[in-house]
Design a protein around this motif. Structure first.
Motif, PDB file in Angstrom:
ATOM      1  N   LYS A  69     -52.584 -12.077 -53.380  1.00  0.00           N
ATOM      2  CA  LYS A  69     -52.442 -10.607 -54.140  1.00  0.00           C
ATOM      3  C   LYS A  69     -53.611 -10.419 -55.015  1.00  0.00           C
ATOM      4  O   LYS A  69     -54.178 -11.419 -55.929  1.00  0.00           O
ATOM      5  N   LYS A  70     -54.264  -9.264 -55.145  1.00  0.00           N
ATOM      6  CA  LYS A  70     -55.463  -9.010 -56.020  1.00  0.00           C
ATOM      7  C   LYS A  70     -54.747  -8.635 -57.408  1.00  0.00           C
ATOM      8  O   LYS A  70     -54.007  -7.567 -57.266  1.00  0.00           O
ATOM      9  N   PHE A  71     -55.271  -9.090 -58.567  1.00  0.00           N
ATOM     10  CA  PHE A  71     -54.638  -8.757 -59.803  1.00  0.00           C
ATOM     11  C   PHE A  71     -55.925  -8.354 -60.633  1.00  0.00           C
ATOM     12  O   PHE A  71     -57.044  -8.658 -60.517  1.00  0.00           O
ATOM     13  N   THR A  72     -55.579  -7.413 -61.367  1.00  0.00           N
ATOM     14  CA  THR A  72     -56.607  -6.919 -62.386  1.00  0.00           C
ATOM     15  C   THR A  72     -56.257  -7.792 -63.629  1.00  0.00           C
ATOM     16  O   THR A  72     -55.380  -7.273 -64.191  1.00  0.00           O
ATOM     17  N   VAL A  73     -57.272  -8.327 -64.000  1.00  0.00           N
ATOM     18  CA  VAL A  73     -56.958  -9.180 -65.452  1.00  0.00           C
ATOM     19  C   VAL A  73     -58.065  -8.466 -66.634  1.00  0.00           C
ATOM     20  O   VAL A  73     -59.287  -8.103 -66.185  1.00  0.00           O
ATOM     21  N   THR A  74     -57.517  -8.281 -67.724  1.00  0.00           N
ATOM     22  CA  THR A  74     -58.333  -7.835 -68.993  1.00  0.00           C
ATOM     23  C   THR A  74     -58.412  -8.870 -69.847  1.00  0.00           C
ATOM     24  O   THR A  74     -57.360  -9.419 -70.216  1.00  0.00           O
ATOM     25  N   THR A  75     -59.852  -9.134 -70.137  1.00  0.00           N
ATOM     26  CA  THR A  75     -59.930 -10.064 -71.050  1.00  0.00           C
ATOM     27  C   THR A  75     -60.571  -9.559 -72.110  1.00  0.00           C
ATOM     28  O   THR A  75     -61.446  -8.301 -72.245  1.00  0.00           O
ATOM     29  N   VAL A  76     -60.523  -9.925 -73.643  1.00  0.00           N
ATOM     30  CA  VAL A  76     -61.055  -9.440 -74.621  1.00  0.00           C
ATOM     31  C   VAL A  76     -62.026 -10.540 -75.331  1.00  0.00           C
ATOM     32  O   VAL A  76     -61.638 -11.619 -75.480  1.00  0.00           O
ATOM     33  N   ASP A  77     -63.320 -10.226 -75.741  1.00  0.00           N
ATOM     34  CA  ASP A  77     -64.211 -11.105 -76.168  1.00  0.00           C
ATOM     35  C   ASP A  77     -63.882 -11.111 -77.678  1.00  0.00           C
ATOM     36  O   ASP A  77     -63.074 -10.648 -78.329  1.00  0.00           O
ATOM     37  N   ASP A  78     -64.704 -11.928 -78.331  1.00  0.00           N
ATOM     38  CA  ASP A  78     -64.641 -12.417 -79.906  1.00  0.00           C
ATOM     39  C   ASP A  78     -64.772 -11.043 -80.700  1.00  0.00           C
ATOM     40  O   ASP A  78     -64.441 -10.765 -81.659  1.00  0.00           O
ATOM     41  N   TYR A  79     -65.442 -10.096 -80.026  1.00  0.00           N
ATOM     42  CA  TYR A  79     -65.977  -8.905 -80.942  1.00  0.00           C
ATOM     43  C   TYR A  79     -65.212  -7.737 -80.442  1.00  0.00           C
ATOM     44  O   TYR A  79     -65.453  -6.466 -80.917  1.00  0.00           O
ATOM     45  N   GLY A  80     -63.940  -7.803 -79.644  1.00  0.00           N
ATOM     46  CA  GLY A  80     -62.932  -6.485 -79.344  1.00  0.00           C
ATOM     47  C   GLY A  80     -63.500  -6.076 -78.190  1.00  0.00           C
ATOM     48  O   GLY A  80     -62.897  -5.094 -77.754  1.00  0.00           O
ATOM     49  N   LYS A  81     -64.470  -6.448 -77.305  1.00  0.00           N
ATOM     50  CA  LYS A  81     -64.670  -5.568 -76.116  1.00  0.00           C
ATOM     51  C   LYS A  81     -63.890  -6.146 -74.823  1.00  0.00           C
ATOM     52  O   LYS A  81     -63.777  -7.271 -74.873  1.00  0.00           O
TER      53      LYS A  81
ATOM     54  N   THR B 122     -62.918  -6.289 -71.148  1.00  0.00           N
ATOM     55  CA  THR B 122     -63.674  -6.264 -69.734  1.00  0.00           C
ATOM     56  C   THR B 122     -62.347  -6.623 -68.717  1.00  0.00           C
ATOM     57  O   THR B 122     -61.524  -7.113 -68.899  1.00  0.00           O
ATOM     58  N   LYS B 123     -62.533  -5.853 -67.639  1.00  0.00           N
ATOM     59  CA  LYS B 123     -61.452  -5.910 -66.663  1.00  0.00           C
ATOM     60  C   LYS B 123     -62.347  -6.419 -65.359  1.00  0.00           C
ATOM     61  O   LYS B 123     -63.437  -6.036 -65.143  1.00  0.00           O
ATOM     62  N   GLU B 124     -61.597  -7.304 -64.526  1.00  0.00           N
ATOM     63  CA  GLU B 124     -61.895  -7.947 -63.480  1.00  0.00           C
ATOM     64  C   GLU B 124     -60.974  -8.085 -62.484  1.00  0.00           C
ATOM     65  O   GLU B 124     -59.788  -8.383 -62.851  1.00  0.00           O
ATOM     66  N   GLU B 125     -61.014  -8.049 -61.168  1.00  0.00           N
ATOM     67  CA  GLU B 125     -60.286  -8.196 -60.104  1.00  0.00           C
ATOM     68  C   GLU B 125     -60.158  -9.790 -59.633  1.00  0.00           C
ATOM     69  O   GLU B 125     -61.632 -10.196 -59.364  1.00  0.00           O
ATOM     70  N   VAL B 126     -59.149 -10.719 -59.653  1.00  0.00           N
ATOM     71  CA  VAL B 126     -59.157 -11.963 -59.427  1.00  0.00           C
ATOM     72  C   VAL B 126     -58.145 -12.023 -58.128  1.00  0.00           C
ATOM     73  O   VAL B 126     -57.046 -11.262 -58.068  1.00  0.00           O
ATOM     74  N   TYR B 127     -57.932 -12.887 -57.452  1.00  0.00           N
ATOM     75  CA  TYR B 127     -56.991 -13.236 -56.397  1.00  0.00           C
ATOM     76  C   TYR B 127     -55.916 -14.393 -57.099  1.00  0.00           C
ATOM     77  O   TYR B 127     -56.492 -15.260 -57.571  1.00  0.00           O
ATOM     78  N   GLY B 128     -54.880 -14.209 -56.701  1.00  0.00           N
ATOM     79  CA  GLY B 128     -53.865 -14.968 -57.046  1.00  0.00           C
ATOM     80  C   GLY B 128     -52.642 -15.110 -56.246  1.00  0.00           C
ATOM     81  O   GLY B 128     -52.617 -14.284 -55.341  1.00  0.00           O
ATOM     82  N   ASN B 129     -51.848 -15.943 -56.588  1.00  0.00           N
ATOM     83  CA  ASN B 129     -50.528 -16.136 -55.527  1.00  0.00           C
ATOM     84  C   ASN B 129     -49.181 -15.631 -56.117  1.00  0.00           C
ATOM     85  O   ASN B 129     -49.210 -15.484 -57.410  1.00  0.00           O
ATOM     86  N   THR B 130     -48.428 -14.967 -55.320  1.00  0.00           N
ATOM     87  CA  THR B 130     -47.264 -14.493 -55.923  1.00  0.00           C
ATOM     88  C   THR B 130     -46.359 -15.308 -54.873  1.00  0.00           C
ATOM     89  O   THR B 130     -46.233 -15.440 -53.656  1.00  0.00           O
ATOM     90  N   ASN B 131     -45.297 -15.797 -55.481  1.00  0.00           N
ATOM     91  CA  ASN B 131     -44.371 -16.596 -54.824  1.00  0.00           C
ATOM     92  C   ASN B 131     -42.822 -15.998 -55.091  1.00  0.00           C
ATOM     93  O   ASN B 131     -42.658 -15.393 -56.202  1.00  0.00           O
TER      94      ASN B 131
END
Length: 172
Positions: free
Chosen positions: A70-82, A84-93
């Motif tokens: 499944k394609k997941f949307t992952v939100t990451t926050v860097d050290d400055y609070g910015k 970023t969203k990226e789409e990654v593939y992962g497994n669902t069981n």
């Protein structure tokens, strides 16, 4: 000579009979549980990364599981609070298991594992107690705050000169 003595000791050790019973002798007649065999199974793997498999045993235990990408949307926050969203593939069981305990209890367990984590469900799983209680409230004080005194001043009045005409009458 030392090599010859070591070789003789190794041959003597391997030729000596073992005092431990073999697996076949140990469980030959007094094995208290019946032999459990697999009565059915399937396994399917697809090119898109998904898969399904299941099996059943002679003691009525079963297990089934499926997996999908499944394609997941992952939100990451860097050290400055910015963010970023990226789409990654992962497994669902997801899957289920069923078994009967030696005491005769029947258990069913189902689960889902995805971006929300592992989520098992079953009647035999412990449930956290629900505590019903009131949250503490800050005390209310029933006193009056001191008030600054109010001063009423009488302003000095300047004398008003009313001219008289000399006979005691006011001149307007």
């Amino acid at each position: 000579m030392k090599l010859f003595i070591v070789a003789v000791l190794i041959v003597a050790a391997t030729a000596a009979p073992s005092s431990y019973p073999t697996y076949e002798k140990k469980y030959e007649k007094d094995y208290k549980y019946p032999e459990i065999t697999v009565t059915g199974q399937s396994d399917e793997r697809n090119l898109d990364g998904s898969s399904q498999w299941n099996y059943a045993q002679s003691d009525y235990a079963t297990r089934a599981e499926s997996q999908a990408q499944k394609k997941f949307t992952v939100t990451t926050v860097d050290d400055y609070g910015k963010e970023t969203k990226e789409e990654v593939y992962g497994n669902t069981n997801q899957g289920s298991s069923y078994w009967v305990s030696p005491e005769g209890e029947k258990f069913t367990l189902t689960w889902v594992a995805d971006d929300a984590g592992f989520q098992p469900k079953g009647d035999h799983l412990p449930v956290a107690p629900v505590h019903v209680y009131e949250l503490p409230v800050a005390p209310v004080h029933e006193y009056e705050l001191p008030v600054a005194p109010v001063h009423e001043y009488e302003l000095p009045v300047a004398p008003v000169h009313i001219p008289f005409n000399g006979k005691g009458y006011k001149i307007y």
